[in-house]
Design a protein around this motif. Structure first.
Motif, PDB file in Angstrom:
ATOM      1  N   ARG A 218       6.231   5.161  -2.308  1.00 59.17           N
ATOM      2  CA  ARG A 218       6.093   4.913  -0.870  1.00 59.17           C
ATOM      3  C   ARG A 218       4.823   5.529  -0.292  1.00 59.17           C
ATOM      4  O   ARG A 218       4.199   4.955   0.591  1.00 59.17           O
ATOM      5  CB  ARG A 218       7.324   5.417  -0.123  1.00 59.17           C
ATOM      6  N   ASP A 219       4.434   6.700  -0.801  1.00 56.49           N
ATOM      7  CA  ASP A 219       3.241   7.339  -0.242  1.00 56.49           C
ATOM      8  C   ASP A 219       1.980   6.561  -0.596  1.00 56.49           C
ATOM      9  O   ASP A 219       1.112   6.339   0.260  1.00 56.49           O
ATOM     10  CB  ASP A 219       3.137   8.804  -0.696  1.00 56.49           C
ATOM     11  N   ARG A 220       1.888   6.085  -1.864  1.00 54.42           N
ATOM     12  CA  ARG A 220       0.699   5.304  -2.232  1.00 54.42           C
ATOM     13  C   ARG A 220       0.703   3.925  -1.573  1.00 54.42           C
ATOM     14  O   ARG A 220      -0.343   3.394  -1.214  1.00 54.42           O
ATOM     15  CB  ARG A 220       0.585   5.175  -3.750  1.00 54.42           C
ATOM     16  N   LEU A 221       1.895   3.348  -1.413  1.00 52.56           N
ATOM     17  CA  LEU A 221       1.993   2.064  -0.727  1.00 52.56           C
ATOM     18  C   LEU A 221       1.477   2.191   0.704  1.00 52.56           C
ATOM     19  O   LEU A 221       0.773   1.304   1.205  1.00 52.56           O
ATOM     20  CB  LEU A 221       3.449   1.591  -0.731  1.00 52.56           C
ATOM     21  N   GLU A 222       1.780   3.306   1.339  1.00 54.45           N
ATOM     22  CA  GLU A 222       1.293   3.532   2.706  1.00 54.45           C
ATOM     23  C   GLU A 222      -0.219   3.742   2.697  1.00 54.45           C
ATOM     24  O   GLU A 222      -0.918   3.296   3.611  1.00 54.45           O
ATOM     25  CB  GLU A 222       2.003   4.746   3.315  1.00 54.45           C
ATOM     26  N   CYS A 223      -0.747   4.406   1.666  1.00 58.56           N
ATOM     27  CA  CYS A 223      -2.202   4.567   1.535  1.00 58.56           C
ATOM     28  C   CYS A 223      -2.884   3.205   1.434  1.00 58.56           C
ATOM     29  O   CYS A 223      -3.926   2.974   2.061  1.00 58.56           O
ATOM     30  CB  CYS A 223      -2.543   5.396   0.299  1.00 58.56           C
ATOM     31  N   VAL A 224      -2.310   2.303   0.629  1.00 62.26           N
ATOM     32  CA  VAL A 224      -2.872   0.956   0.485  1.00 62.26           C
ATOM     33  C   VAL A 224      -2.838   0.233   1.818  1.00 62.26           C
ATOM     34  O   VAL A 224      -3.832  -0.345   2.264  1.00 62.26           O
ATOM     35  CB  VAL A 224      -2.095   0.138  -0.577  1.00 62.26           C
ATOM     36  N   ARG A 225      -1.691   0.249   2.485  1.00 59.62           N
ATOM     37  CA  ARG A 225      -1.520  -0.498   3.728  1.00 59.62           C
ATOM     38  C   ARG A 225      -2.485  -0.009   4.821  1.00 59.62           C
ATOM     39  O   ARG A 225      -3.122  -0.797   5.512  1.00 59.62           O
ATOM     40  CB  ARG A 225      -0.069  -0.376   4.207  1.00 59.62           C
ATOM     41  N   GLU A 226      -2.583   1.304   4.973  1.00 57.72           N
ATOM     42  CA  GLU A 226      -3.420   1.861   6.032  1.00 57.72           C
ATOM     43  C   GLU A 226      -4.907   1.697   5.728  1.00 57.72           C
ATOM     44  O   GLU A 226      -5.702   1.368   6.623  1.00 57.72           O
ATOM     45  CB  GLU A 226      -3.084   3.341   6.254  1.00 57.72           C
ATOM     46  N   SER A 227      -5.310   1.920   4.479  1.00 59.24           N
ATOM     47  CA  SER A 227      -6.735   1.771   4.139  1.00 59.24           C
ATOM     48  C   SER A 227      -7.164   0.308   4.222  1.00 59.24           C
ATOM     49  O   SER A 227      -8.271  -0.004   4.664  1.00 59.24           O
ATOM     50  CB  SER A 227      -7.019   2.339   2.740  1.00 59.24           C
TER      51      SER A 227
END
Length: 328
Positions: free
Chosen positions: A221-230
């Motif tokens: 979930r943390d990396r998925l959020e990194c992808v989405r936000e970046s």
């Protein structure tokens, strides 16, 4: 015998709003003749093809179209919200919204092999869509966003033609495919004529598994959020600097490893963000366009400041071949 999958010779290229309006009028009449008082089911992903089909069928049969939008948690920032806003609130569509984020991410937990991830995402989508379809009564028709390249590629053996992911055989519907003889650029013109927002009509190519193949390795979930936000920052900056529509596809990916860095004078161990931008005519080969260095440094600065858990940004300069456009 007439081949029902051959584009009619009488269908001229749709390049203007006038031509699109004539096509829409013709298809509205055709759909009404086919469906009559029946109900039609459509998997509405928010992509160009399914969105155009949804808008066209709303015009033709109104509430007799039932749209199912499955939020699997792998869409780009704001995309599910846009589907609900545009279709449910602005177009008054009969829309069923399914929040399946926890379900999908639970199935994907610990899975790192790209093809296995794709299989799980596709299979789970079928299950969710099947479950929703079985709750409905009086559905006789299934609408699909099939377009002409799908048919051609299927005939040529380039790829399987499965717009709804291969539904179970016991879901027996008559197909409604109003844009199946159109090319992608024609579908976009029809979408404009139907009043869809540019952000939908000119949506970038997006893989079926969504951000699942841009959160490299096992999805967290943390990396998925990194992808989405970046990715949201990248798209915002490309649009603000006149690159939207000039660069064919651009996105970010986040791998499943960390590197050492320094933040606020302290050592940190965080993820890198990879920026990918390519131009192509046929997606078989691709080149990396020149992006102003000042813009890249500005995007880097924003990502490092605004995206939690990131301490590096890198730019992928690899052409296709030997790299592919996506990382997985």
């Amino acid at each position: 015998m007439e081949d029902n999958n051959v584009r009619p010779a009488s269908l001229e290229r749709i390049e203007t709003i006038e031509a699109a309006n004539a096509f829409i009028e013709e298809q509205v009449a055709s759909v009404r003749e086919q469906v009559k008082d029946g109900r039609v089911l459509l998997a509405l992903s928010g992509g160009v093809d399914s969105s155009v089909v949804a808008a066209l069928l709303i015009k033709a049969i109104g509430q007799n179209l039932v749209c199912v939008h499955v939020n699997h948690g792998l869409l780009r920032k704001g995309e599910s919200e846009q589907v609900v806003r545009v279709f449910k609130h602005e177009m008054n569509a009969n829309l069923i919204y399914v929040d399946a984020v926890d379900r999908f991410l639970g199935k994907l937990e610990g899975v790192s092999e790209p093809e296995k991830k794709r299989h799980i995402i596709g299979e789970e989508f079928i299950r969710v869509f099947d479950e929703e379809a079985r709750k409905l009564e009086g559905i006789s028709f299934l609408a699909q966003g099939t377009i002409y390249p799908d048919i051609l590629e299927s005939k040529d053996g380039v790829k399987a033609h499965h717009n709804v992911g291969g539904l179970p055989e016991d879901l027996k519907f008559e197909l409604v495919e109003p844009v199946k003889f159109l090319y992608k650029d024609e579908v976009r013109v029809v979408g404009k004529a139907l009043g869809l927002p540019d952000s939908m009509v000119y949506r970038q190519p997006f893989p079926g598994p969504g951000l699942g193949v841009r959160c490299l390795g096992a999805i967290t979930r943390d990396r998925l959020e990194c992808v989405r936000e970046s990715d949201a920052i990248l798209r915002e900056e490309f649009a603000a600097n006149g690159l939207e529509g000039k660069v064919w596809q651009y996105f970010t990916a986040v791998p499943d490893f960390k590197s050492v860095g320094v933040k606020d004078g302290k050592r940190c161990f965080e993820y890198p963000v990879i920026i990918r931008a390519v131009n192509t005519k046929d997606a078989m080969t691709a080149v990396v366009p020149e992006i102003p260095f000042s813009l890249l440094t500005h995007i880097t600065d924003r990502i490092l400041k605004e995206v939690k858990g990131v301490n590096r940004v890198v730019f992928d300069l690899s052409p296709k071949p030997c790299a592919t456009i996506e990382w997985e």
